[in-house]
Scaffold this active site. Sequence first.
Site, PDB file in Angstrom:
ATOM      1  N   GLU A  77      29.415  41.848  42.720  1.00  0.00           N
ATOM      2  CA  GLU A  77      29.953  42.726  41.672  1.00  0.00           C
ATOM      3  C   GLU A  77      28.986  42.828  40.495  1.00  0.00           C
ATOM      4  O   GLU A  77      28.023  42.074  40.373  1.00  0.00           O
ATOM      5  CB  GLU A  77      31.288  42.175  41.167  1.00  0.00           C
ATOM      6  CG  GLU A  77      32.515  42.989  41.548  1.00  0.00           C
ATOM      7  CD  GLU A  77      32.701  44.238  40.709  1.00  0.00           C
ATOM      8  OE1 GLU A  77      31.764  44.628  39.982  1.00  0.00           O
ATOM      9  OE2 GLU A  77      33.789  44.836  40.780  1.00  0.00           O
ATOM     10  N   ASN A 175      36.921  42.797  32.687  1.00  0.00           N
ATOM     11  CA  ASN A 175      36.416  43.166  34.008  1.00  0.00           C
ATOM     12  C   ASN A 175      35.070  43.859  33.988  1.00  0.00           C
ATOM     13  O   ASN A 175      34.154  43.494  34.717  1.00  0.00           O
ATOM     14  CB  ASN A 175      37.462  44.070  34.681  1.00  0.00           C
ATOM     15  CG  ASN A 175      37.134  44.412  36.107  1.00  0.00           C
ATOM     16  OD1 ASN A 175      36.249  45.226  36.372  1.00  0.00           O
ATOM     17  ND2 ASN A 175      37.848  43.814  37.046  1.00  0.00           N
ATOM     18  N   ASN A 230      39.368  49.571  35.151  1.00  0.00           N
ATOM     19  CA  ASN A 230      38.306  48.821  35.814  1.00  0.00           C
ATOM     20  C   ASN A 230      36.935  49.273  35.314  1.00  0.00           C
ATOM     21  O   ASN A 230      36.550  48.978  34.203  1.00  0.00           O
ATOM     22  CB  ASN A 230      38.462  48.968  37.329  1.00  0.00           C
ATOM     23  CG  ASN A 230      37.804  47.867  38.112  1.00  0.00           C
ATOM     24  OD1 ASN A 230      36.637  47.565  37.905  1.00  0.00           O
ATOM     25  ND2 ASN A 230      38.544  47.255  39.034  1.00  0.00           N
ATOM     26  N   ASP A 285      36.297  51.658  41.177  1.00  0.00           N
ATOM     27  CA  ASP A 285      35.873  50.383  40.609  1.00  0.00           C
ATOM     28  C   ASP A 285      34.772  50.650  39.592  1.00  0.00           C
ATOM     29  O   ASP A 285      34.991  51.314  38.602  1.00  0.00           O
ATOM     30  CB  ASP A 285      35.428  49.454  41.736  1.00  0.00           C
ATOM     31  CG  ASP A 285      35.498  47.988  41.367  1.00  0.00           C
ATOM     32  OD1 ASP A 285      35.239  47.661  40.190  1.00  0.00           O
ATOM     33  OD2 ASP A 285      35.782  47.154  42.237  1.00  0.00           O
TER      34      ASP A 285
END
Length: 354
Positions: A77, A175, A230, A285
Amino acid sequence: MNHPRRIVGGRPLLLTLALSSLLTLGAIAARGDEPPVPKATPIEPIGDIVRVHPDFDKLVPKEARIERLATGFEWSEGPVYDRINQCVYFSDIPNNAVMKWKEGEGLSRFLFPSGYTGDQTRGGESGSNGLLLDRENRLVLCQHGDRRIARLNDDGKTFTTLADRYENKRFNSPNDGVFKSNGDLYFTDPPYGLEKQTEDPARELDFQGVYKVTPDGTVTLLTRALSRPNGIAFSPDETILYVANSDPQRAIWMAYDVNEDGTLANGRVFADVTEMVGRFKGLPDGLKVDIHGNLFATGPGGVHVYSPDGKLLGRIDPGNATANCAFGDDGSTLYITSDMDFCRIRLNTKGHGF
């Protein structure tokens, strides 16, 4: 079957199909044994490139290929490119680590622990998620386990908290984020880093917010309307803020006008891919914007490429659930984190402010 520890759109895969399910990842002790670094693999082509509109060819060359640079992560990520050191940093969330990849040197571990620095063993998605570099090229991390935005200190081991509360209540688990040119940091705060996500007794906020924090530490709530905010990015002129919503029931990207004081107005759906959920791997995302205002947004079926007016131009699909992306090198390489893989693709365009 899908491995139960795989995470899609910032959550365990099973939760993309049933939000009511509670799935806790293996317990992690921040200062226990460091996980092994995945072994180097030969660079090889993977995935597929889906061309929807002729304008896509202006951005992604017809001869372009997705290249896998490394594999074996639990969930990769939050990539960011370091132009000074000419390398990419990215998070491996379940392993509570930041990895480093550099051309000619390959893969190494850059930081452990990265998102949870406590002494007690805990479960959940505890590592760092989104990574950024500030004006002084210092690494800024969205830390799930510590539930804060933090900056890595010069010693390479300790952190300075930039923001960890709103109205004296701890964040859920920051996030992803983006810096505005004036130094303000805009970030999202879904519950994915909490150990139970929906009914965690440690949770202090009853909503998922989008915030900004100024260099002096002032935190402002910009919106609490999204169920799972997100990825986040600005248009090149910073008049529009894009925010992904990684909710399988409302898999969308929102666009907001940015007021002069930095607050948001006129929120509207930029693109909706809810009908793709379940048919393709992934959810909305991470996202980035190129110099022309085109969006490169991870979602079901890889990286969706949209024109500024919301027209889908094509998809860059590594074949696994795709979490995030970042422009690097001279700006024309798109680095992609895709489940256990770390990839890149060469483009005809360049990233804005990469």
